[in-house]
Every structure is written in structure tokens, then in C-alpha cells.
Design a protein around this motif. Structure first.
Motif, short mmCIF file in Angstrom:
data_model
loop_
_atom_site.label_atom_id
_atom_site.label_comp_id
_atom_site.label_asym_id
_atom_site.label_seq_id
_atom_site.Cartn_x
_atom_site.Cartn_y
_atom_site.Cartn_z
N HIS A 6 11.79 -0.49 -7.58
CA HIS A 6 11.25 -1.76 -7.10
C HIS A 6 10.74 -1.60 -5.67
O HIS A 6 11.51 -1.61 -4.72
CB HIS A 6 12.34 -2.83 -7.17
CG HIS A 6 11.83 -4.23 -7.07
ND1 HIS A 6 12.46 -5.30 -7.66
CD2 HIS A 6 10.73 -4.75 -6.46
CE1 HIS A 6 11.80 -6.41 -7.41
NE2 HIS A 6 10.74 -6.09 -6.67
N THR A 7 9.41 -1.46 -5.55
CA THR A 7 8.78 -1.25 -4.24
C THR A 7 7.48 -2.04 -4.15
O THR A 7 6.83 -2.31 -5.16
CB THR A 7 8.47 0.25 -4.02
OG1 THR A 7 7.44 0.66 -4.93
CG2 THR A 7 9.70 1.12 -4.22
N HIS A 8 7.12 -2.37 -2.93
CA HIS A 8 5.90 -3.13 -2.67
C HIS A 8 5.07 -2.40 -1.60
O HIS A 8 5.51 -1.41 -1.03
CB HIS A 8 6.25 -4.54 -2.23
CG HIS A 8 6.99 -5.31 -3.28
ND1 HIS A 8 6.36 -5.94 -4.33
CD2 HIS A 8 8.32 -5.53 -3.46
CE1 HIS A 8 7.26 -6.51 -5.10
NE2 HIS A 8 8.46 -6.27 -4.61
N HIS A 9 3.89 -2.88 -1.34
CA HIS A 9 3.09 -2.31 -0.25
C HIS A 9 2.09 -3.38 0.22
O HIS A 9 2.20 -4.54 -0.16
CB HIS A 9 2.41 -1.01 -0.68
CG HIS A 9 1.31 -1.19 -1.68
ND1 HIS A 9 1.52 -1.66 -2.96
CD2 HIS A 9 -0.03 -0.96 -1.58
CE1 HIS A 9 0.37 -1.70 -3.60
NE2 HIS A 9 -0.58 -1.30 -2.80
N TYR A 10 1.13 -2.98 1.03
CA TYR A 10 0.30 -3.95 1.76
C TYR A 10 -0.48 -4.92 0.85
O TYR A 10 -0.81 -6.03 1.27
CB TYR A 10 -0.71 -3.21 2.65
CG TYR A 10 -1.89 -2.64 1.91
CD1 TYR A 10 -3.06 -3.39 1.76
CD2 TYR A 10 -1.84 -1.39 1.32
CE1 TYR A 10 -4.15 -2.89 1.05
CE2 TYR A 10 -2.91 -0.88 0.61
CZ TYR A 10 -4.07 -1.63 0.48
OH TYR A 10 -5.13 -1.14 -0.23
N HIS A 14 2.62 -9.35 2.13
CA HIS A 14 3.82 -9.57 2.92
C HIS A 14 4.71 -8.33 2.99
O HIS A 14 5.91 -8.41 3.25
CB HIS A 14 4.62 -10.77 2.40
CG HIS A 14 5.11 -10.64 0.98
ND1 HIS A 14 4.31 -10.88 -0.11
CD2 HIS A 14 6.31 -10.29 0.47
CE1 HIS A 14 4.99 -10.70 -1.21
NE2 HIS A 14 6.23 -10.33 -0.89
N ALA A 15 4.11 -7.16 2.75
CA ALA A 15 4.83 -5.89 2.87
C ALA A 15 4.06 -4.98 3.82
O ALA A 15 2.85 -5.16 4.04
CB ALA A 15 5.00 -5.23 1.51
N ARG A 16 4.76 -3.99 4.36
CA ARG A 16 4.16 -3.09 5.35
C ARG A 16 3.91 -1.73 4.73
O ARG A 16 4.76 -1.20 4.02
CB ARG A 16 5.12 -2.92 6.53
CG ARG A 16 4.57 -2.10 7.69
CD ARG A 16 5.60 -1.95 8.80
NE ARG A 16 6.65 -1.00 8.47
CZ ARG A 16 6.54 0.32 8.61
NH1 ARG A 16 5.41 0.85 9.06
NH2 ARG A 16 7.55 1.11 8.31
N GLY A 17 2.74 -1.17 4.99
CA GLY A 17 2.50 0.22 4.64
C GLY A 17 1.69 0.42 3.37
O GLY A 17 1.52 -0.46 2.53
N GLU A 18 1.15 1.63 3.27
CA GLU A 18 0.38 2.06 2.11
C GLU A 18 1.32 2.52 1.01
O GLU A 18 2.47 2.88 1.24
CB GLU A 18 -0.54 3.23 2.51
CG GLU A 18 -1.51 2.94 3.63
CD GLU A 18 -2.76 2.25 3.14
OE1 GLU A 18 -3.01 2.28 1.90
OE2 GLU A 18 -3.50 1.71 3.96
N MET A 19 0.80 2.55 -0.21
CA MET A 19 1.56 3.04 -1.34
C MET A 19 2.11 4.44 -1.08
O MET A 19 3.27 4.75 -1.38
CB MET A 19 0.64 3.04 -2.56
CG MET A 19 1.32 3.09 -3.89
SD MET A 19 0.09 3.13 -5.22
CE MET A 19 -0.55 1.46 -5.19
N GLU A 20 1.29 5.28 -0.52
CA GLU A 20 1.70 6.66 -0.29
C GLU A 20 2.82 6.77 0.73
O GLU A 20 3.63 7.70 0.68
CB GLU A 20 0.50 7.50 0.15
CG GLU A 20 0.74 9.00 0.07
CD GLU A 20 -0.54 9.80 0.06
OE1 GLU A 20 -0.46 11.02 -0.15
OE2 GLU A 20 -1.63 9.22 0.24
N ASP A 21 2.91 5.80 1.65
CA ASP A 21 4.02 5.80 2.61
C ASP A 21 5.36 5.69 1.90
O ASP A 21 6.37 6.29 2.33
CB ASP A 21 3.88 4.64 3.60
CG ASP A 21 2.64 4.74 4.47
OD1 ASP A 21 2.18 5.88 4.72
OD2 ASP A 21 2.13 3.68 4.90
#
Length: 268
Positions: A6-10, A14-21
Motif C-alpha cells: 500500500h503506497t502512494h505518490h505525487y 496529497h503524497a510526496r515523491g515520484e513512484m520510483e522514490d
């Protein structure tokens, strides 16, 4: 084997960072599997992007899928990257969502109830002035929707199944048989629930679900998985070892991740 589904991205706003981060963070923490599961667009709405701070736009979804697939290939010798999505469950538009997902090679879909009676469960003001009966009705409707999501056939995982307590912790003490009825339905449908470690980011603290709900889930033999619900790469894999030890202590022997919508059992 270590994983976080369970992860999110930009893209969700409302999330920080790129998928690759998040993939890089998973590698740094020694994970073997990382699932990408950003918030689904509002496929049931006519507008392309009605809530830019909650989800990605409908027009972004195909590129979202393509980016995950590119990263799967890029990192295939280092970590397994899974294509997922955290999908809102809206009873009236469930078939619309399913029709979209059926066109993509999803590894898994997390079904989450974020709205009850049309109001976000994380809206702190939604509880103001409610009577005891109205609070009970809200909780029972929440678990009715969780039941419906379990029966929908869309989801491999149900997300944060007691997140309604997020900004109203005392609702956990409101008694109703609808909770156990929902657990029974989830077990019958053989859908997994997640231990979601993001509860500490809300007023309730701790994990979703609570310890007593986890023990009841074990009683019903509900499959279990793990998700940090990271909106920041720094939270990838958070509390993984603590969760694993706790699950073993209450009798679980394995947990699951999903590949091509099929469960993969991992010993705890």
C-alpha cells in the motif's frame, strides 16, 4: 520475504515523491516486493478530475499503469514491482470501476471505503453534533459498504477496515453486530484484509485494524497482508517486523501478496 502493498505518490495530490522514490526506498529497506497502489480516479464521475487533492485524474490512469509496467521491467532483477491501485468503493458506480480495471493487467486492487453518506470518513467535522443513534448508523453503514465491497469480486485486499476511527477514536467502542457480520462475509469471500500501519498518522494512533479486530479476523481465518499506506517514501515498510511478530503471536502463520490477482503465501 518482505513486502509492502500500500503506497502512494505525487499523482494523488496529497503524497510526496515520484513512484520510483518509493521503489528506491523499498530497496534500501531490504524489501523483496513493493506494490504501487495510488488512489483510483473517480471513474463514476463525469468530470476528469473532480478532486485534485484526493486522487489522480481519469486521463492519468493509463499512464500510471504504463509507468508501473516500465518500472517493473527496470527493477525486475532487484525487486518485484507490483501493479496495484487503491480503489474507492462506491456502491452505485462499482460496475463502472470494474469495467475500467478489467482492461489493465492489475496484480491486485485494494478496495477502501472512504465515504459514508457522501461524507469523507477523514473529515473531522462530520462528527460534530451527531446523536448516538446517528453515530451508530454511520458505523453500521460503513460496515455495510465494506460487506458490499467484499462481495463485489473486484478486490483482492480490503483497505484499513476500521479507518472510520481515524479522527473519532471512540467510535471503536460503539457496539454493533455489523462488524462481525462484515468479517464473516469477508471470510466467506476469501478476500484479504491489510494491517495498515498508517493509523499512527491520525488521532486514533496505532494500526488499522485494532488488535481486537485482528484477533477476530484470525478467528474467521481471514487472509492477511501488509500495507504501510505510505504517502512519503520514508514510511515504506514501516513496522513490518512488529506486525509480523504480532500476527504470529495471535496465531497467523502466513500472509499474502498478490501477483496477477493470485495470492502468494509467505511464511511469517
Amino acid at each position: 520475504m518482505k513486502f509492502d502493498l500500500h503506497t502512494h505518490h505525487y499523482r494523488c495530490g496529497h503524497a510526496r515523491g515520484e513512484m520510483e522514490d518509493y521503489i528506491q526506498a523499498a530497496l534500501a529497506r531490504g524489501l523483496d516486493v513493493i506494490g504501487i497502489s495510488d488512489h483510483s480516479p473517480y471513474f463514476g464521475r463525469e468530470e476528469n478530475h473532480p478532486y485534485p487533492t484526493l486522487t489522480m485524474a481519469k486521463s492519468e490512469f493509463a499512464e500510471y499503469v504504463n509507468e508501473v509496467r516500465r518500472l517493473k521491467e527496470k527493477y525486475r532483477d532487484k525487486i518485484e514491482v507490483l501493479l496495484g491501485v487503491e480503489s474507492d468503493y462506491f456502491e452505485k458506480s462499482a460496475q463502472t470501476y470494474k469495467n475500467v480495471y478489467d482492461h489493465y493487467p492489475m496484480d491486485y486492487i485494494i478496495g477502501s471505503v472512504h465515504f459514508v453518506h457522501g461524507v469523507n470518513i477523514f473529515d473531522k467535522n462530520r462528527w460534530n453534533g451527531l446523536s448516538e443513534k446517528e453515530i451508530l448508523d454511520t458505523k453500521e453503514e460503513y460496515y455495510r459498504l465494506i460487506e458490499k465491497s467484499a462481495k463485489s469480486g473486484m478486490f483482492q485486499v480490503l483497505g484499513h477496515i476500521d479507518a472510520i476511527k481515524g479522527y473519532f477514536p471512540s467510535i471503536s467502542d460503539v457496539k454493533t453486530n455489523k462488524v462481525d457480520h462484515a468479517l464473516h462475509v469477508i471470510a466467506d469471500q476469501e478476500v484479504a484484509i491489510e494491517v495498515n500501519t498508517s493509523g499512527k498518522m491520525k488521532d486514533c494512533g496505532g494500526w488499522y485494524p485494532s488488535a481486537d479486530l485482528l484477533e477476530r479476523a484470525k478467528y474467521y481465518n481471514i487472509p492477511i497482508t501488509l500495507g504501510s499506506d505510505s504517502h512519503d517514501p520514508e514510511r515504506i515498510g514501516e513496522d513490518l517486523d512488529l506486525v509480523r511478530r504480532h500476527l504470529k503471536s495471535i496465531g497467523y502463520q502466513e500472509w499474502y501478496f498478490f501477483r496477477n490477482k493470485k495470492p502468494v503465501a509467505v511464511s511469517l
